[in-house]
Design a protein around this motif. Structure first.
Motif, PDB file in Angstrom:
ATOM      1  N   ARG A  75       1.218  -1.272  -0.047  1.00 39.64           N
ATOM      2  CA  ARG A  75       0.044  -0.031  -0.189  1.00 39.64           C
ATOM      3  C   ARG A  75       0.806   0.992  -0.310  1.00 39.64           C
ATOM      4  O   ARG A  75       0.538   2.539  -0.555  1.00 39.64           O
ATOM      5  N   MET A  76       2.039   0.796   0.626  1.00 36.39           N
ATOM      6  CA  MET A  76       2.935   2.219   0.570  1.00 36.39           C
ATOM      7  C   MET A  76       3.404   2.109  -1.314  1.00 36.39           C
ATOM      8  O   MET A  76       2.988   3.443  -1.091  1.00 36.39           O
ATOM      9  N   ALA A  77       3.243   1.000  -1.631  1.00 35.52           N
ATOM     10  CA  ALA A  77       4.353   1.580  -3.252  1.00 35.52           C
ATOM     11  C   ALA A  77       2.928   2.240  -3.917  1.00 35.52           C
ATOM     12  O   ALA A  77       3.232   2.936  -4.637  1.00 35.52           O
ATOM     13  N   MET A  78       1.595   2.084  -3.745  1.00 35.39           N
ATOM     14  CA  MET A  78       0.804   2.420  -4.135  1.00 35.39           C
ATOM     15  C   MET A  78       0.303   3.557  -3.772  1.00 35.39           C
ATOM     16  O   MET A  78      -0.020   4.338  -4.950  1.00 35.39           O
ATOM     17  N   LYS A  79       0.551   3.940  -2.832  1.00 40.69           N
ATOM     18  CA  LYS A  79       0.513   5.451  -2.558  1.00 40.69           C
ATOM     19  C   LYS A  79       1.185   6.627  -2.634  1.00 40.69           C
ATOM     20  O   LYS A  79       1.108   7.436  -3.597  1.00 40.69           O
ATOM     21  N   ILE A 127       2.961   5.749  -5.873  1.00 37.91           N
ATOM     22  CA  ILE A 127       2.372   5.863  -7.196  1.00 37.91           C
ATOM     23  C   ILE A 127       1.629   6.589  -7.197  1.00 37.91           C
ATOM     24  O   ILE A 127       1.540   8.161  -8.258  1.00 37.91           O
ATOM     25  N   GLU A 128       0.353   7.151  -6.700  1.00 41.41           N
ATOM     26  CA  GLU A 128      -0.690   7.858  -6.799  1.00 41.41           C
ATOM     27  C   GLU A 128      -0.166   9.677  -6.331  1.00 41.41           C
ATOM     28  O   GLU A 128      -0.276   9.937  -7.537  1.00 41.41           O
ATOM     29  N   GLU A 129       0.583   9.900  -5.836  1.00 41.77           N
ATOM     30  CA  GLU A 129       1.414  10.772  -5.414  1.00 41.77           C
ATOM     31  C   GLU A 129       2.077  11.309  -6.969  1.00 41.77           C
ATOM     32  O   GLU A 129       2.331  12.923  -7.125  1.00 41.77           O
ATOM     33  N   LYS A 130       3.344  10.565  -6.897  1.00 38.06           N
ATOM     34  CA  LYS A 130       3.969  10.724  -7.984  1.00 38.06           C
ATOM     35  C   LYS A 130       3.958  10.828  -9.300  1.00 38.06           C
ATOM     36  O   LYS A 130       4.136  11.644 -10.110  1.00 38.06           O
ATOM     37  N   GLN A 141      -0.093  11.065 -10.511  1.00 36.37           N
ATOM     38  CA  GLN A 141      -1.550  11.733  -9.885  1.00 36.37           C
ATOM     39  C   GLN A 141      -2.256  10.935 -10.658  1.00 36.37           C
ATOM     40  O   GLN A 141      -3.152  11.126 -11.133  1.00 36.37           O
ATOM     41  N   PHE A 142      -2.052   9.601 -10.074  1.00 39.81           N
ATOM     42  CA  PHE A 142      -2.974   8.346 -10.692  1.00 39.81           C
ATOM     43  C   PHE A 142      -4.216   8.147  -9.307  1.00 39.81           C
ATOM     44  O   PHE A 142      -4.140   8.615  -8.015  1.00 39.81           O
ATOM     45  N   THR A 143      -5.157   8.471  -9.654  1.00 38.08           N
ATOM     46  CA  THR A 143      -5.773   7.100  -8.268  1.00 38.08           C
ATOM     47  C   THR A 143      -6.264   5.792  -8.534  1.00 38.08           C
ATOM     48  O   THR A 143      -6.580   5.318  -9.663  1.00 38.08           O
ATOM     49  N   LEU A 144      -5.979   4.556  -8.536  1.00 42.28           N
ATOM     50  CA  LEU A 144      -6.304   3.389  -7.943  1.00 42.28           C
ATOM     51  C   LEU A 144      -6.706   2.959  -6.815  1.00 42.28           C
ATOM     52  O   LEU A 144      -7.616   3.871  -6.150  1.00 42.28           O
ATOM     53  N   SER A 145      -7.408   1.540  -7.635  1.00 43.26           N
ATOM     54  CA  SER A 145      -8.376   1.220  -6.641  1.00 43.26           C
ATOM     55  C   SER A 145      -7.832   0.834  -5.263  1.00 43.26           C
ATOM     56  O   SER A 145      -6.473   0.217  -5.353  1.00 43.26           O
ATOM     57  N   HIS A 146      -8.371   0.660  -4.069  1.00 42.11           N
ATOM     58  CA  HIS A 146      -7.400  -0.003  -2.864  1.00 42.11           C
ATOM     59  C   HIS A 146      -7.580  -1.437  -3.108  1.00 42.11           C
ATOM     60  O   HIS A 146      -6.883  -2.130  -2.122  1.00 42.11           O
ATOM     61  N   SER A 150      -1.291  14.618   4.931  1.00 45.46           N
ATOM     62  CA  SER A 150      -2.454  14.781   3.434  1.00 45.46           C
ATOM     63  C   SER A 150      -3.161  15.888   4.165  1.00 45.46           C
ATOM     64  O   SER A 150      -3.206  16.166   5.403  1.00 45.46           O
ATOM     65  N   THR A 151      -3.354  17.086   3.180  1.00 49.86           N
ATOM     66  CA  THR A 151      -3.913  17.861   3.515  1.00 49.86           C
ATOM     67  C   THR A 151      -5.322  17.454   3.237  1.00 49.86           C
ATOM     68  O   THR A 151      -6.574  17.651   3.712  1.00 49.86           O
ATOM     69  N   GLU A 152      -5.512  16.064   2.430  1.00 46.91           N
ATOM     70  CA  GLU A 152      -7.056  15.494   2.639  1.00 46.91           C
ATOM     71  C   GLU A 152      -7.233  14.382   3.189  1.00 46.91           C
ATOM     72  O   GLU A 152      -6.357  13.958   3.521  1.00 46.91           O
ATOM     73  N   THR A 153      -8.184  14.280   4.303  1.00 52.14           N
ATOM     74  CA  THR A 153      -8.300  13.121   5.480  1.00 52.14           C
ATOM     75  C   THR A 153      -9.989  12.341   4.391  1.00 52.14           C
ATOM     76  O   THR A 153     -11.071  13.047   4.224  1.00 52.14           O
ATOM     77  N   GLN A 154      -9.436  11.250   4.393  1.00 51.94           N
ATOM     78  CA  GLN A 154     -10.231   9.919   3.833  1.00 51.94           C
ATOM     79  C   GLN A 154     -11.666   9.652   4.997  1.00 51.94           C
ATOM     80  O   GLN A 154     -10.982  10.021   5.529  1.00 51.94           O
TER      81      GLN A 154
END
Length: 317
Positions: A130-134, A136-139, A141-146, A223-227
């Motif tokens: 999940r760190m790797a997926m996170k 990827i999303e930040e670097k 600018q993707f949104t991945l499925s959980h 993060s500025t966004e809280t899920q």
């Protein structure tokens, strides 16, 4: 340009003079220094190796199948201590196709010790994934499925392609040139061969997963966004059979109050498990009791009852 070249040549000359002086004044230290550089140089030249492959989905900017190759690479530094973050390297996304299927492959590398320790700890393995997926999303600018699952093969695409992708990231000669413009000492020369921790993104695991003995990371990424917390919806799962009691399918009914369209439902099905995520309100992950055929799976949404019905034919024996 000419003066710069002369300056560089002067620094290189200083380097060799320092080594010559060291070899005469302290042969033992000179020998240790050379052996250390050979050892570190050999380590830095080692290519990454595949560890495991994940399958998930890119949801935004465009929905697409995604494979993530998790690799071990000695070029990636280990954490400085059990309370420091874990460095990793993310390669360029590459689009590939097999027949009519188009998918994306991304290579991610960790230090070998980190991945080998995670093989014995499923919780830590999930955290690293999940760190790797996170990252990827930040670097990217993707949104991945959980949702993800580990494939039966270790790598998607060729090993040569993966090596070129990851190793190409580290072949920037400007870093060495910048170091050689500075006044050289033996310590600086030695450090010029050691990986700089700042060259790699570093991520942190949640605090509640850190223990005094085995924790390797310290806190969540800011993060500025809280899920918003996603609720687990009520559901009913049944295995259907024919009149001869031969098992044919698994039927899942999921109640989704407040949802009025199937377009808000994100469904992922593999042979062994299922994930439903709905408009950041609901999340349901299930291990299926029997292997199913994902390609024959169907879903329908009954708007009047706010119910999603998923029908999954069983795999043929």
């Amino acid at each position: 340009m000419e003066s710069s070249s002369k300056g560089l040549l002067t620094q290189v000359t200083q380097f060799w003079n320092l080594l010559d002086d060291l070899s005469e004044s302290n042969p033992e230290s000179y020998e240790k220094f050379i052996q250390q550089q050979l050892k570190e140089g050999k380590q830095l030249c080692v290519a990454p190796e595949p560890q495991l492959c994940l399958q998930t989905k890119i949801l935004k900017p465009k929905e697409k199948l995604l494979f993530i190759n998790l690799c071990q690479w000695k070029r990636i530094p280990a954490p400085q201590s059990p309370t420091h973050p874990v460095p990793l390297s993310v390669g360029r996304p590459e689009d590939m196709s097999e027949t009519s299927d188009v998918y994306t492959v991304i290579d991610v590398a960790y230090n070998p010790d980190i991945l080998q320790a995670a093989e014995k700890d499923q919780v830590r393995k999930d955290q690293l994934i999940r760190m790797a997926m996170k990252c990827i999303e930040e670097k990217l600018q993707f949104t991945l499925s959980h949702f993800y699952h580990i494939t039966k093969f270790k790598i998607k695409g060729s090993i040569q392609r993966m090596k070129q992708n990851l190793m190409g990231i580290q072949t920037d000669p400007t870093d060495l040139k910048e170091k050689m413009r500075k006044e050289l000492t033996l310590e600086q020369i030695r450090n010029s061969t050691v990986s700089n921790m700042d060259d790699f993104p570093q991520l942190l695991l949640p605090k509640d997963h850190v223990s005094g003995k085995t924790g390797c990371l310290i806190e969540e990424i800011s993060s500025t966004e809280t899920q918003a917390e996603m609720k687990r919806p009520a559901y009913e799962l049944k295995i259907g059979a024919d009149h001869n009691e031969k098992l044919l399918k698994i039927e899942l009914k999921v109640e989704l109050p407040g949802i009025n369209s199937v377009s808000l439902c994100d469904l992922s099905v593999s042979e062994d498990d299922l994930l439903i995520e709905v408009s950041e309100k609901y999340r349901l992950y299930l291990n299926l009791p029997k292997p199913v055929n994902p390609e024959m799976t169907t879903a329908k949404f009954i708007k009047e009852k706010a119910t999603l019905i998923v029908t999954m034919p069983l795999m043929c024996n």
